[in-house]
Design a protein around this motif. Sequence first.
Motif, PDB file in Angstrom:
ATOM      1  N   VAL A 125       0.856  -1.181   0.000  1.00  0.00           N
ATOM      2  CA  VAL A 125       0.000   0.000   0.000  1.00  0.00           C
ATOM      3  C   VAL A 125       0.897   1.237   0.000  1.00  0.00           C
ATOM      4  N   VAL A 126       0.660   2.137  -0.958  1.00  0.00           N
ATOM      5  CA  VAL A 126       1.477   3.335  -1.085  1.00  0.00           C
ATOM      6  C   VAL A 126       0.583   4.545  -0.845  1.00  0.00           C
ATOM      7  N   GLN A 127       0.916   5.343   0.175  1.00  0.00           N
ATOM      8  CA  GLN A 127       0.108   6.523   0.461  1.00  0.00           C
ATOM      9  C   GLN A 127       0.711   7.730  -0.247  1.00  0.00           C
ATOM     10  N   GLU A 128       0.333   7.864  -1.535  1.00  0.00           N
ATOM     11  CA  GLU A 128       0.895   8.927  -2.373  1.00  0.00           C
ATOM     12  C   GLU A 128      -0.097   9.236  -3.468  1.00  0.00           C
ATOM     13  N   TRP A 129       0.067  10.384  -4.130  1.00  0.00           N
ATOM     14  CA  TRP A 129      -0.706  10.663  -5.330  1.00  0.00           C
ATOM     15  C   TRP A 129      -0.242   9.701  -6.415  1.00  0.00           C
ATOM     16  N   ALA A 130      -1.189   9.260  -7.237  1.00  0.00           N
ATOM     17  CA  ALA A 130      -0.892   8.198  -8.189  1.00  0.00           C
ATOM     18  C   ALA A 130       0.241   8.569  -9.136  1.00  0.00           C
ATOM     19  N   ASP A 131       0.204   9.802  -9.688  1.00  0.00           N
ATOM     20  CA  ASP A 131       1.226  10.125 -10.683  1.00  0.00           C
ATOM     21  C   ASP A 131       2.629  10.124 -10.069  1.00  0.00           C
ATOM     22  N   GLU A 132       2.725  10.549  -8.792  1.00  0.00           N
ATOM     23  CA  GLU A 132       4.029  10.506  -8.118  1.00  0.00           C
ATOM     24  C   GLU A 132       4.467   9.065  -7.874  1.00  0.00           C
ATOM     25  N   ALA A 133       3.524   8.237  -7.431  1.00  0.00           N
ATOM     26  CA  ALA A 133       3.841   6.822  -7.196  1.00  0.00           C
ATOM     27  C   ALA A 133       4.264   6.147  -8.499  1.00  0.00           C
ATOM     28  N   PHE A 134       3.573   6.452  -9.607  1.00  0.00           N
ATOM     29  CA  PHE A 134       3.895   5.841 -10.913  1.00  0.00           C
ATOM     30  C   PHE A 134       5.318   6.190 -11.331  1.00  0.00           C
ATOM     31  N   ASP A 135       5.707   7.469 -11.083  1.00  0.00           N
ATOM     32  CA  ASP A 135       7.061   7.890 -11.459  1.00  0.00           C
ATOM     33  C   ASP A 135       8.107   7.015 -10.788  1.00  0.00           C
ATOM     34  N   LYS A 136       7.867   6.706  -9.523  1.00  0.00           N
ATOM     35  CA  LYS A 136       8.839   5.893  -8.778  1.00  0.00           C
ATOM     36  C   LYS A 136       8.814   4.435  -9.231  1.00  0.00           C
ATOM     37  N   MET A 137       7.584   3.909  -9.502  1.00  0.00           N
ATOM     38  CA  MET A 137       7.463   2.488  -9.841  1.00  0.00           C
ATOM     39  C   MET A 137       7.856   2.205 -11.286  1.00  0.00           C
ATOM     40  N   GLY A 138       7.612   3.185 -12.173  1.00  0.00           N
ATOM     41  CA  GLY A 138       7.890   2.969 -13.583  1.00  0.00           C
ATOM     42  C   GLY A 138       6.808   2.119 -14.222  1.00  0.00           C
TER      43      GLY A 138
END
Lengths: 242, 106
Positions: A125-138
């Motif tokens: 579970v990641v508590q972040e805005w989706a676009d920021e989380a996507f940047d990190k996950m790729g």
Amino acid sequence: MKAETIAALQSARSERRAVVLATRLSDAAEALVYRDKAEGPLAADAAVVAAARRAMEVGRSETVDVGGAKIFLNVYVPPARLIVVGAVHIAQTLAPMATMLDFDVTVVDPRGAWATTNRFPGVKVVQEWADEAFDKMGLDVSTAVVTLTHDPKLDDPALEAALRSDVFYVGALGSKRTHAKRKDRLREAGITDEQFERIHGPVGLNIGAKSPAEIAVSILGQIIEARARRLDALAAPKAAAA
Amino acid sequence: MSDALDVLGQVGTWKASGKGVAIATVITTWGSSPRPVGSQLGVDDSGAMVGSVSGGCIEGAVVQEALAAIKDGKPRLLDFGVTDEQAWDVGLACGGKVQVFVEKVN
């Protein structure tokens, strides 16, 4: 098979690296073939390494004949990833079902009250805005993205980022009316109609799903179908040539 | 989580604890077959199993070959065809054919 080979396959998985294990059936000699390197006694055979890389592209394990020797190519690609945007009720059944189906699942939601691990035991579970989380996950071609929040300020940035990537599936919860309004908003954000058409919305196969668990089944059915179609398309040119 | 790697994980654990272990892998299928190419069955020297190479139709025979491979260290290539219901032999009731490779873990 060597015990070290098993360890190498496991670390490739945890690093999300694709690898092919080539085994010569006459004597069980092996090579581990990655995109950028090859290891093991069989790795000296350039024809085996080339065949392994072809199998990796198609994503299918098979037995091939290389210079008269039968070689089994076992393809280990990283598990498909499912990113669920919105730690909502449906996500609570979708996440464990997807895990059962071998998806590597992450639930993303910036709202602390929702994005808690005790609502999602055993799930990232990641508590972040989706676009920021996507940047990190790729976001990559083995990723599926589903938005479930119903809230444009949470869903829209996620959809925008997903549509600008090459993920294999994008789904958005919401009625036809909601989906039409979403189209207007995303168009203003610069998403083309062609990009928008990639969204499965209303999300899921039309099986009359009502409860959260039924909706999860309809979404996962659609994701499985999308993944199978993509793999079939990858394999098709080879089948036609054979 | 991933089926194939769950099997290998268990096999690795068995091996690390000093057991004799073999892995059986579906390497070719023809027609309808219950498990796709790449499916694996791990077997330890007591006959314990993890994973599957069919819907249960051929596991018994595969385990016997796996135990033999653990003893003599030689890889084996096994062919299974359609079951002959009269003869009670090992095969696939679904009408498919599979080839299974069995090897010892060293």
